[in-house]
Design an enzyme around this catalytic site. Structure first.
Site, PDB file in Angstrom:
ATOM      1  N   ASP A 175     -31.813  -0.029   1.153  1.00 24.10           N
ATOM      2  CA  ASP A 175     -31.304  -0.170  -0.218  1.00 24.10           C
ATOM      3  C   ASP A 175     -29.904   0.379  -0.454  1.00 24.10           C
ATOM      4  OD1 ASP A 175     -33.919  -0.913  -0.412  1.00 24.10           O
ATOM      5  OD2 ASP A 175     -34.455   0.512  -1.971  1.00 24.10           O
ATOM      6  N   GLU A 409     -40.967  10.170   3.328  1.00 29.26           N
ATOM      7  CA  GLU A 409     -40.409   8.815   3.315  1.00 29.26           C
ATOM      8  C   GLU A 409     -39.285   8.686   4.349  1.00 29.26           C
ATOM      9  OE1 GLU A 409     -38.856   7.909  -0.551  1.00 29.26           O
ATOM     10  OE2 GLU A 409     -38.453   5.795  -0.087  1.00 29.26           O
TER      11      GLU A 409
HETATM   12  C1  DGY Z   1     -36.341   1.699  -5.358  1.00 26.35           C
HETATM   13  O1  DGY Z   1     -36.810   1.740  -6.495  1.00 26.35           O
HETATM   14  O2  DGY Z   1     -35.552   2.525  -4.895  1.00 26.35           O
HETATM   15  C2  DGY Z   1     -36.805   0.623  -4.489  1.00 26.35           C
HETATM   16  O3  DGY Z   1     -36.467   0.843  -3.182  1.00 26.35           O
HETATM   17  C3  DGY Z   1     -36.347  -0.722  -4.944  1.00 26.35           C
HETATM   18  O4  DGY Z   1     -37.032  -1.610  -4.176  1.00 26.35           O
END
Ligand code: DGY
Length: 440
Positions: A175, A409
């Site tokens: 992301d 995570e």
């Molecule tokens: C977030 O909310 O950070 C997610 O990764 C979006 O998919």
């Protein structure tokens, strides 16, 4: 690995998947991500396949039930989208339900995520003990995943290069990668006055900045104005990228679909997947392989230029057997060298960004930390090519991080740094899933 360690890890990983199970799917993390995410769900299904096949199948069935009429599989399915879920941006902000292609019975986003489901389905099928009893599930899942690939090749490859594009950074899975900074430097989005929820769950220093979010929200806004029409979005969106991880995963899933098509008796689908895969393999090697870096790079279709940054995601095509022998050797040297293991060559593999990059941050989302689902892909790829030293190192480091820090995570790749090196959500589903595969 000691038996006791193995038993403890296995019990803990099962506890986490059970904790995050919601009747027919798994949330990535109970606080931070309260819905179903596409590629998380794929990894979680593989985790379940090690302990509970019924849940593994249910996970995939639920995910595929949110497929769009044009074949798109959405990145988030907002099951039970109530305010107490504490997530932003939710279904309203995405507004994808206005698209005529979106499903009627459930709200979703209008973007996708790395196409892991082909190889996930093969993994499940291999673990299935009573294959005949569940053949219908496998055949119908195959056809849904095939329709998804067809959508990608039809709507997302305008130059017919075998390289599909992503149109939001969240589609990449990585992301907040520093790669996107290059795109963000080409335009200015408006500033959004919104209440983020992620930073109520996780420290701001581990998450994207406010300005990053302006870019993310703006891309959603533009997509919404286009009513999620693919050709309009291609014209209007400033973010159109050929991403090596997305395409590498697509190639790996194509290969699995080719194998499964033989077993299930889908000859025309098989030959289509073969054609797609020849094109994607060629596209990756001819266009995206970066000989000077020894890994794959990105191409920005909007600005017609390469983005060459040494990311961990740039190794992913190795899982699909894409690199030549010579390229694979370069990649093995690269990942074991200073850029990825640090000056003492003792860091944890595989950082999401080279530790020598000026943009490296050891604790911020995708700008340096290790992610175990990427490690799972790399471990398989390097092993397949016979680089067992690299594969063993990736596996050993993955287990060491979880034993040291917990089921987080993402993780600090730097050895001997102070404090807990686990970041983002804790009791994280795909971390548990990958560990279950590694120890079984
Ligand atoms: C977030 O909310 O950070 C997610 O990764 C979006 O998919």
């Amino acid at each position: 690995m000691e038996t006791q360690n193995k038993i403890n890890l296995s019990a803990e990983a099962s506890r986490i998947l059970n904790k995050n199970w919601r009747k027919s799917f798994t949330v990535p993390s109970s606080s931070l991500y309260p819905f179903q995410w596409l590629w998380d769900s794929g990894f979680n299904a593989m985790g379940w396949a090690n302990i509970n096949m019924d849940n593994a199948r249910a996970e995939i069935k639920t995910l595929l039930s949110a497929q769009w009429k044009n074949g798109l599989l959405p990145h988030i399915t907002f099951h039970d989208d109530s305010a107490d879920k504490m997530y932003f941006p939710g279904a309203e902000f995405h507004g994808a339900y206005h698209s005529p292609n979106s499903p009627e019975h459930v709200k979703t986003t209008g973007m996708t995520q790395p196409p892991v489901l082909g190889f996930v389905l093969e993994y499940l099928y291999e673990k299935e003990t009573d294959k005949a009893a569940h053949l219908e599930f496998y055949k119908s899942s195959f056809l849904a995943i095939y329709a998804f690939h067809k959508y990608l090749y039809t709507d997302r490859d305008p130059n017919n290069e075998g390289l599909v594009y992503i149109r939001h950074n969240w589609e990449s899975g990585s992301d907040n990668s520093a790669v996107w900074d290059e795109v963000w430097s080409t335009y200015e989005p408006p500033s959004y006055d919104v209440e983020r929820k992620d930073t109520t769950h996780v420290d701001q220093s581990q998450r994207p900045t406010k300005r990053d979010y302006d870019y993310y929200l703006n891309l959603i806004d533009i997509s919404k104005q286009c009513n999620y029409d693919e050709s309009k979005m291609l014209d209007d969106l400033p973010f159109v990228i050929q991403d090596p991880m997305f395409n590498g995963i697509l190639a790996a899933s194509n290969k699995s679909l080719i194998k499964l098509a033989d077993i299930f008796g889908f000859p025309s689908e098989k030959s289509q997947c073969v054609d797609w895969n020849i094109k994607t393999t060629g596209g990756l090697n001819e266009k995206l392989y970066d000989e000077t870096q020894g890994l794959y790079r990105y191409y920005d279709l909007k600005n017609e230029r390469y983005i060459s940054m040494p990311t961990g995601m740039g190794f992913v095509p190795i899982m699909a057997g894409v690199p030549t022998r010579v390229q694979a050797q370069q990649m093995a040297d690269k990942i074991m060298g200073e850029d990825f293991t640090g000056s003492n060559l003792d860091g944890y593999l595989c950082p999401s960004l080279s530790v020598t990059s000026p943009s490296f941050e050891h604790n911020r989302y995708w700008r340096g930390p290790v992610w175990l689902q990427v490690n799972w892909i790399l471990e398989r790829g390097f092993r397949e090519y016979g680089f067992s030293e690299v594969a063993d190192r990736i596996k050993k480091d993955s287990l060491a991080l979880v034993i040291k820090d917990g089921f987080y995570e993402y993780f600090n790749p730097i050895k001997n740094s102070e404090g807990n090196g686990g970041y983002g959500g804790n009791d994280f589903s795909w971390t548990a899933a990958v560990i279950l595969d590694f120890i079984n």
